[in-house]
Write an enzyme that holds these catalytic residues in place. Structure first.
Site, PDB file in Angstrom:
ATOM      1  N   SER A 146      -0.212 -19.964 -10.444  1.00  0.00           N
ATOM      2  CA  SER A 146      -0.848 -19.968 -11.763  1.00  0.00           C
ATOM      3  C   SER A 146      -2.258 -20.553 -11.701  1.00  0.00           C
ATOM      4  CB  SER A 146       0.058 -20.733 -12.742  1.00  0.00           C
ATOM      5  OG  SER A 146      -0.368 -20.548 -14.068  1.00  0.00           O
ATOM      6  N   HIS A 169      -0.502 -14.413 -12.486  1.00  0.00           N
ATOM      7  CA  HIS A 169       0.036 -13.810 -13.719  1.00  0.00           C
ATOM      8  C   HIS A 169      -0.943 -14.030 -14.866  1.00  0.00           C
ATOM      9  CE1 HIS A 169       0.989 -17.746 -15.424  1.00  0.00           C
ATOM     10  NE2 HIS A 169       1.519 -18.073 -14.253  1.00  0.00           N
TER      11      HIS A 169
END
Length: 268
Positions: A146, A169
């Site tokens: 992340s 993501h």
């Protein structure tokens, strides 16, 4: 007269044994110091055993390299529950300023094993690492997921071990979300900040990074891609596969290069 003289003599005789007794009972300060030192040493030993499970802990020598660990979840404006392993950005920012100001520190190694966390806090840490005047090298150990992705590419050179992974993501929001166009526009702008930073500080193209970010077939019931060590290097996200020894060699090389460049500027 005799009785008074006898009483006076008796008082003198009576005081002397008391004075001698007090001197004998009072402890010697020189004898107390070794006892206090032993007690402190035993307390320190007990703390080491409780915290680390061993009595003797290897001490790092004075070094010109500072190690900056980023582990667990990156905590931002909201405090996480006590059970969470966190890295607080209010702890890292003063450290980075101290690194920049300390002339004894010539380089920084950033160790990452993080699941991600607060986007703004992660970007703040990334920008501070990227703007250091001193050479820096990152190592992704375990995971750099992340918002850990921008931090891992913020250094001058980056490594990842073969077994480590990086999850790419889209930006997510937790808590109350107002379902209006302005909310989604804000999320899109924040996402663009992450994409621009990663592509500007690594060799991955914007199209490839977006492809990995919005892939639907890689993660179960989610959007994004889980990139393993070799793939992260293949995509241009990380510079090289390697661990501690390679990172230390590279950082020392960068430090020597900077010293040589500084010497040239002084001669000119």
């Amino acid at each position: 007269m005799c009785s008074l003289a006898f009483a006076h003599t008796t008082n003198k005789v009576g005081k002397e044994p008391n004075a001698m007794t007090n001197q004998e009972e009072s402890p010697n300060p020189e004898e107390q110091e070794p006892e206090q030192e032993k007690e402190q040493q035993s307390k320190a030993l007990l703390q080491k055993i409780q915290q680390l499970g061993q009595s003797q802990v290897a001490q790092a020598p004075d070094s010109n390299i500072h190690i900056l660990p980023i582990i667990g979840q990156i905590e931002g404006h909201v405090q996480l529950p006590p059970k969470n392993k966190t890295t607080k950005y209010e702890h890292l920012i003063p450290q980075l300023i101290a690194i920049e100001q300390n002339p004894k520190i010539e380089g920084v190694i950033v160790l990452l094993n993080t699941v991600g966390g607060d986007v703004e806090a992660g970007l703040a840490i990334s920008e501070m690492i990227a703007t250091l005047s001193k050479p820096s090298v990152s190592i992704v150990l375990g995971g750099g997921h992340s918002i850990g992705v921008p931090i891992s590419v913020a250094t001058d050179y980056s490594y990842i071990v073969e077994t480590a992974t990086m999850t790419i993501h889209p930006v997510r929001m937790s808590g109350l979300v107002i379902g209006v166009p302005q909310t989604f526009e804000y999320m899109e702008k924040m996402q663009e900040r992450v994409i621009n930073f990663v592509t500007n500080h690594s060799n991955i193209s914007e199209d490839k990074f977006k492809e990995l970010m919005f892939d639907k077939g890689n993660l179960t019931r989610d959007i994004g891609t889980n990139v393993v060590g070799e793939d992260a290097v293949k995509y241009g996200l990380i510079n090289e596969i390697g661990g501690i020894s390679q990172a230390m060699m590279k950082l020392n090389e960068l430090i020597q290069q900077q010293k040589g460049y500084s010497d040239e500027k002084v001669m000119q």
